[in-house]
Scaffold this active site. Structure first.
Site, PDB file in Angstrom:
ATOM      1  N   CYS A   1       0.858  -1.192   0.000  1.00  0.00           N
ATOM      2  CA  CYS A   1       0.000   0.000   0.000  1.00  0.00           C
ATOM      3  C   CYS A   1       0.890   1.236   0.000  1.00  0.00           C
ATOM      4  O   CYS A   1       1.771   1.371   0.853  1.00  0.00           O
ATOM      5  CB  CYS A   1      -0.909  -0.014   1.232  1.00  0.00           C
ATOM      6  SG  CYS A   1      -1.728   1.559   1.549  1.00  0.00           S
TER       7      CYS A   1
ATOM      8  N   CYS B   1       0.841   3.174   3.273  1.00  0.00           N
ATOM      9  CA  CYS B   1       1.544   2.422   4.328  1.00  0.00           C
ATOM     10  C   CYS B   1       3.051   2.601   4.165  1.00  0.00           C
ATOM     11  O   CYS B   1       3.775   2.755   5.152  1.00  0.00           O
ATOM     12  CB  CYS B   1       1.191   0.935   4.274  1.00  0.00           C
ATOM     13  SG  CYS B   1      -0.441   0.529   4.946  1.00  0.00           S
TER      14      CYS B   1
ATOM     15  N   ASP C   1       0.406  16.855  -0.443  1.00  0.00           N
ATOM     16  CA  ASP C   1      -0.051  16.085  -1.606  1.00  0.00           C
ATOM     17  C   ASP C   1       0.905  16.325  -2.770  1.00  0.00           C
ATOM     18  O   ASP C   1       1.356  17.442  -3.017  1.00  0.00           O
ATOM     19  CB  ASP C   1      -1.480  16.518  -1.978  1.00  0.00           C
ATOM     20  CG  ASP C   1      -2.145  15.548  -2.933  1.00  0.00           C
ATOM     21  OD1 ASP C   1      -3.092  14.862  -2.502  1.00  0.00           O
ATOM     22  OD2 ASP C   1      -1.730  15.475  -4.114  1.00  0.00           O
TER      23      ASP C   1
ATOM     24  N   HIS D   1      -3.225   0.577   8.583  1.00  0.00           N
ATOM     25  CA  HIS D   1      -3.989   0.520   7.341  1.00  0.00           C
ATOM     26  C   HIS D   1      -5.492   0.401   7.593  1.00  0.00           C
ATOM     27  O   HIS D   1      -5.954  -0.539   8.233  1.00  0.00           O
ATOM     28  CB  HIS D   1      -3.534  -0.639   6.454  1.00  0.00           C
ATOM     29  CG  HIS D   1      -4.218  -0.603   5.120  1.00  0.00           C
ATOM     30  ND1 HIS D   1      -3.768   0.189   4.083  1.00  0.00           N
ATOM     31  CD2 HIS D   1      -5.355  -1.189   4.679  1.00  0.00           C
ATOM     32  CE1 HIS D   1      -4.591   0.067   3.055  1.00  0.00           C
ATOM     33  NE2 HIS D   1      -5.563  -0.775   3.394  1.00  0.00           N
TER      34      HIS D   1
ATOM     35  N   ASN E   1     -12.326  11.137   0.027  1.00  0.00           N
ATOM     36  CA  ASN E   1     -12.968  10.412  -1.063  1.00  0.00           C
ATOM     37  C   ASN E   1     -13.046   8.943  -0.685  1.00  0.00           C
ATOM     38  O   ASN E   1     -12.071   8.370  -0.201  1.00  0.00           O
ATOM     39  CB  ASN E   1     -12.176  10.598  -2.363  1.00  0.00           C
ATOM     40  CG  ASN E   1     -12.191  12.041  -2.830  1.00  0.00           C
ATOM     41  OD1 ASN E   1     -13.229  12.691  -2.801  1.00  0.00           O
ATOM     42  ND2 ASN E   1     -11.043  12.555  -3.224  1.00  0.00           N
TER      43      ASN E   1
ATOM     44  N   GLY F   1     -13.909   8.865  -6.645  1.00  0.00           N
ATOM     45  CA  GLY F   1     -12.589   9.084  -7.234  1.00  0.00           C
ATOM     46  C   GLY F   1     -11.445   8.756  -6.302  1.00  0.00           C
ATOM     47  O   GLY F   1     -10.323   9.244  -6.495  1.00  0.00           O
TER      48      GLY F   1
ATOM     49  N   HIS G   1      -6.150   3.786   1.055  1.00  0.00           N
ATOM     50  CA  HIS G   1      -5.718   3.897   2.462  1.00  0.00           C
ATOM     51  C   HIS G   1      -6.376   5.181   2.951  1.00  0.00           C
ATOM     52  O   HIS G   1      -6.185   6.247   2.327  1.00  0.00           O
ATOM     53  CB  HIS G   1      -4.183   3.970   2.522  1.00  0.00           C
ATOM     54  CG  HIS G   1      -3.596   4.079   3.905  1.00  0.00           C
ATOM     55  ND1 HIS G   1      -2.659   3.189   4.397  1.00  0.00           N
ATOM     56  CD2 HIS G   1      -3.789   4.984   4.897  1.00  0.00           C
ATOM     57  CE1 HIS G   1      -2.296   3.529   5.624  1.00  0.00           C
ATOM     58  NE2 HIS G   1      -2.973   4.631   5.948  1.00  0.00           N
TER      59      HIS G   1
ATOM     60  N   HIS H   1      -7.567   8.583   3.997  1.00  0.00           N
ATOM     61  CA  HIS H   1      -6.856   9.862   4.060  1.00  0.00           C
ATOM     62  C   HIS H   1      -7.852  11.001   3.999  1.00  0.00           C
ATOM     63  O   HIS H   1      -8.897  10.901   3.353  1.00  0.00           O
ATOM     64  CB  HIS H   1      -5.801   9.995   2.959  1.00  0.00           C
ATOM     65  CG  HIS H   1      -6.303   9.740   1.566  1.00  0.00           C
ATOM     66  ND1 HIS H   1      -6.527   8.479   1.070  1.00  0.00           N
ATOM     67  CD2 HIS H   1      -6.636  10.594   0.566  1.00  0.00           C
ATOM     68  CE1 HIS H   1      -6.961   8.564  -0.177  1.00  0.00           C
ATOM     69  NE2 HIS H   1      -7.046   9.837  -0.501  1.00  0.00           N
TER      70      HIS H   1
ATOM     71  N   HIS I   1      -8.051  14.965   2.987  1.00  0.00           N
ATOM     72  CA  HIS I   1      -7.404  16.093   2.321  1.00  0.00           C
ATOM     73  C   HIS I   1      -7.703  17.358   3.127  1.00  0.00           C
ATOM     74  O   HIS I   1      -8.862  17.584   3.509  1.00  0.00           O
ATOM     75  CB  HIS I   1      -7.985  16.309   0.922  1.00  0.00           C
ATOM     76  CG  HIS I   1      -7.805  15.168  -0.040  1.00  0.00           C
ATOM     77  ND1 HIS I   1      -6.875  15.175  -1.041  1.00  0.00           N
ATOM     78  CD2 HIS I   1      -8.474  13.984  -0.154  1.00  0.00           C
ATOM     79  CE1 HIS I   1      -6.968  14.047  -1.750  1.00  0.00           C
ATOM     80  NE2 HIS I   1      -7.920  13.316  -1.230  1.00  0.00           N
TER      81      HIS I   1
END
Ligand code: DGP
Length: 112
Positions: free
Chosen positions: A3, A6, A29, A45, A85, A91, A96, A98, A100
């Site tokens: 991943c 990870c 990002d 994870h 997302n 999308g 994993h 996250h 934003h």
């Protein structure tokens, strides 16, 4: 499991870190959509928001206590957006969990 996030959490793939503790990591990002675009991930994870349960309440609470600290650290005084997302229709490209953090400009209100 192979991943990407990870591997970033483990330090095997470099990232520009803005916050780290035992449980979570925040980094810039690679393809920023706003002047400030940071990803906050748990080190353990979890695939996405769709996999969250009560068991993750403390971890998710911790992430959301750290997000405003990061926003302050980044000088996002005008506000910011937090997005996660979840799944193909949204999308999600990295499976994993996250969040934003987007800011540093007036963001479009378009949601879909
Ligand atoms: P999402 O599309 O919501 O799954 O967001 C995944 C984000 O991850 C996307 O905005 C680009 C970012 N990203 C993908 N690969 C890397 C990487 O290797 N390093 C960093 N810093 N960000 C990445």
């Amino acid at each position: 499991m192979d991943c990407l996030f990870c591997r970033i959490a483990a330090g095997d793939i470099p990232s520009t870190k803005v916050y780290e503790d035992d449980a979570i990591l925040a980094f810039r990002d690679i393809n920023p959509q706003a002047p400030t675009h940071i990803l906050v991930i748990p080190k353990a994870h979890i695939g996405s928001v769709a996999e969250l349960t009560e068991e993750h309440a403390a971890l998710v609470g911790h992430i959301f206590a750290v997000i405003p600290q990061i926003a302050r650290q980044e000088g996002l005084t005008g506000g910011f957006r937090v997005v996660s997302n979840c799944g193909p229709d949204a999308g999600q490209s990295v499976p994993h969990l996250h969040f934003h953090i987007l800011g540093g400009k007036e963001l479009s209100l378009e949601m879909a």
